[in-house]
Motif scaffolding. Structure first.
Motif, short mmCIF file in Angstrom:
data_model
loop_
_atom_site.label_atom_id
_atom_site.label_comp_id
_atom_site.label_asym_id
_atom_site.label_seq_id
_atom_site.Cartn_x
_atom_site.Cartn_y
_atom_site.Cartn_z
N VAL A 10 -15.43 -56.06 16.35
CA VAL A 10 -16.87 -56.33 16.22
C VAL A 10 -17.27 -56.44 17.54
CG1 VAL A 10 -18.18 -58.59 16.16
CG2 VAL A 10 -16.37 -58.60 14.64
N VAL A 11 -18.43 -55.54 17.79
CA VAL A 11 -19.27 -55.15 19.25
C VAL A 11 -20.44 -55.27 19.09
CG1 VAL A 11 -17.32 -53.32 19.31
CG2 VAL A 11 -19.45 -52.62 18.15
N ASP A 12 -21.01 -55.22 20.23
CA ASP A 12 -22.49 -55.82 20.54
C ASP A 12 -23.40 -54.64 21.00
OD1 ASP A 12 -21.55 -55.21 23.23
OD2 ASP A 12 -21.93 -57.24 23.77
N SER A 13 -23.21 -53.45 20.88
CA SER A 13 -23.94 -52.28 21.52
C SER A 13 -23.63 -51.18 20.64
CB SER A 13 -23.65 -51.99 22.96
OG SER A 13 -22.32 -51.26 23.07
N VAL A 14 -24.62 -50.04 20.59
CA VAL A 14 -24.51 -49.00 20.21
C VAL A 14 -23.55 -48.17 20.57
CG1 VAL A 14 -25.88 -46.91 19.39
CG2 VAL A 14 -26.98 -48.80 19.03
N ALA A 15 -23.46 -48.15 21.97
CA ALA A 15 -22.42 -47.40 22.77
C ALA A 15 -21.11 -47.68 22.28
CB ALA A 15 -22.44 -47.70 24.28
N TRP A 16 -20.70 -48.95 21.97
CA TRP A 16 -19.27 -49.44 21.42
C TRP A 16 -19.23 -48.85 20.29
CZ3 TRP A 16 -14.91 -50.53 23.39
CH2 TRP A 16 -14.71 -51.16 24.46
N VAL A 17 -20.36 -48.67 19.10
CA VAL A 17 -20.30 -48.22 17.95
C VAL A 17 -19.85 -46.73 17.93
CG1 VAL A 17 -21.53 -47.59 15.60
CG2 VAL A 17 -21.77 -49.97 16.68
N ALA A 18 -20.50 -45.90 19.00
CA ALA A 18 -20.21 -44.67 18.95
C ALA A 18 -18.90 -44.37 19.28
CB ALA A 18 -21.20 -44.25 19.90
N ARG A 19 -18.33 -44.95 20.41
CA ARG A 19 -16.80 -45.00 20.87
C ARG A 19 -15.93 -45.12 19.74
NH1 ARG A 19 -15.11 -47.92 26.57
NH2 ARG A 19 -12.90 -47.11 26.77
N LEU A 20 -16.23 -46.41 18.99
CA LEU A 20 -15.16 -46.68 17.93
C LEU A 20 -15.32 -45.72 16.86
CD1 LEU A 20 -15.29 -50.83 18.02
CD2 LEU A 20 -13.60 -49.00 19.04
N ALA A 21 -16.42 -45.25 16.48
CA ALA A 21 -16.25 -44.36 15.46
C ALA A 21 -15.66 -43.02 15.76
CB ALA A 21 -18.09 -43.98 14.97
N ALA A 189 -6.78 -46.76 23.84
CA ALA A 189 -5.46 -46.86 23.54
C ALA A 189 -5.27 -48.19 22.48
CB ALA A 189 -4.42 -47.08 24.63
N ARG A 190 -5.78 -49.19 22.75
CA ARG A 190 -5.72 -50.51 21.68
C ARG A 190 -6.25 -50.28 20.24
NH1 ARG A 190 -2.04 -54.57 22.49
NH2 ARG A 190 -3.05 -56.60 22.71
N VAL A 191 -7.19 -49.43 20.59
CA VAL A 191 -7.72 -49.33 19.00
C VAL A 191 -6.68 -48.30 18.34
CG1 VAL A 191 -9.50 -47.89 17.87
CG2 VAL A 191 -10.26 -49.38 19.75
N ARG A 192 -6.15 -47.31 19.12
CA ARG A 192 -5.09 -46.37 18.38
C ARG A 192 -3.98 -47.33 17.76
NH1 ARG A 192 -6.43 -43.00 22.72
NH2 ARG A 192 -8.00 -41.58 22.08
N GLN A 193 -3.38 -48.33 18.70
CA GLN A 193 -2.46 -49.38 18.16
C GLN A 193 -2.92 -49.90 16.92
OE1 GLN A 193 -1.68 -51.78 21.71
NE2 GLN A 193 0.56 -51.46 21.11
N TRP A 194 -4.10 -50.42 16.80
CA TRP A 194 -4.64 -51.28 15.82
C TRP A 194 -4.65 -50.14 14.40
CZ3 TRP A 194 -5.24 -56.19 14.36
CH2 TRP A 194 -5.15 -56.90 15.48
N LEU A 195 -4.95 -49.10 14.76
CA LEU A 195 -5.39 -47.98 13.62
C LEU A 195 -4.01 -47.65 13.30
CD1 LEU A 195 -8.19 -45.79 14.88
CD2 LEU A 195 -8.30 -47.53 13.06
N GLY A 196 -2.97 -47.64 14.04
CA GLY A 196 -1.62 -47.20 13.36
C GLY A 196 -0.85 -48.29 12.73
#
Length: 202
Positions: A10-21, A189-196
């Motif tokens: 859950v994020v609060d900006s378009v920049a975060w959406v772009a980064r996570l996508a 790196a944290r996102v990759r952990q979650w995705l793993g």
């Protein structure tokens, strides 16, 4: 893929959406607060332009009118937003609907709206916003899952990656994550952990 995905930032900006996508996140909620109608439509439209044609599903928090006008497919409402929303219009626009719950009365209200998923929180203490509700704890997840049955259950509130296995074991279908990503020293790196973790469970 299930909806929402097991990892649900859950994020609060378009920049975060772009980064996570770009990192391959399957479901992202855009939760930007205190916007007027024009600002809401702009941020929702911008975020959708980034995720259209990608595997990423964008969930719009709160701004149901902007979601409909911008052509979003997924919506999340808190209880106050739910009370103000025109659910007939939401359904007519074929938006999926997730609803936040914190206690028995809110769960009853949510289930009456026939949601596509129910979120329970906060599981743990959270520093991101002052909460009117005490932490639910992991045992509540199992109780809530029994009550919602086949409806996907999303756990949210103060959850870190190290607690994911225990939360899923308790019955959560998905974990919504805020500060464990956005306030992490190395978010990618944290996102990759979650995705793993999600990939292992698939």
């Amino acid at each position: 893929m299930p909806y929402p995905d097991r990892f649900y930032p859950v994020v609060d900006s378009v920049a975060w959406v772009a980064r996570l996508a770009k990192l391959g996140v399957g479901t992202i909620q855009l939760r930007a607060k205190n916007l007027n109608d024009a600002e809401a439509l702009q941020i929702v439209s911008d975020a959708l332009s980034l995720t259209r044609g990608t595997p990423t599903k964008l969930v719009v928090n709160d701004y149901w009118r902007a979601a409909i006008v911008a052509g979003a497919e997924h919506l999340h409402l808190g209880q106050e937003d739910l009370a103000d929303a025109d659910l007939a219009e939401v359904r007519k626009a074929k938006l999926t609907l997730g609803i936040s719950t914190h206690d028995d009365a809110e769960l009853a209200t949510a289930l009456a709206a026939k949601p596509d998923y129910v979120a329970l929180g906060p599981i743990f203490p959270t520093t991101l916003k002052s909460m009117r509700f005490a932490p639910q704890g992991i045992a509540k997840i199992s109780e809530w899952k029994q009550r919602v049955g086949q409806i996907p259950l999303v756990a949210i509130g103060g959850i870190k990656f190290e607690q994911a296995a225990e939360i899923f074991a308790a019955g959560a279908d998905s974990i919504a994550v805020v500060s464990d990503v956005t306030q992490n020293a190395d978010p990618d790196a944290r996102v990759r952990q979650w995705l793993g973790e999600s990939a292992e469970a698939a």
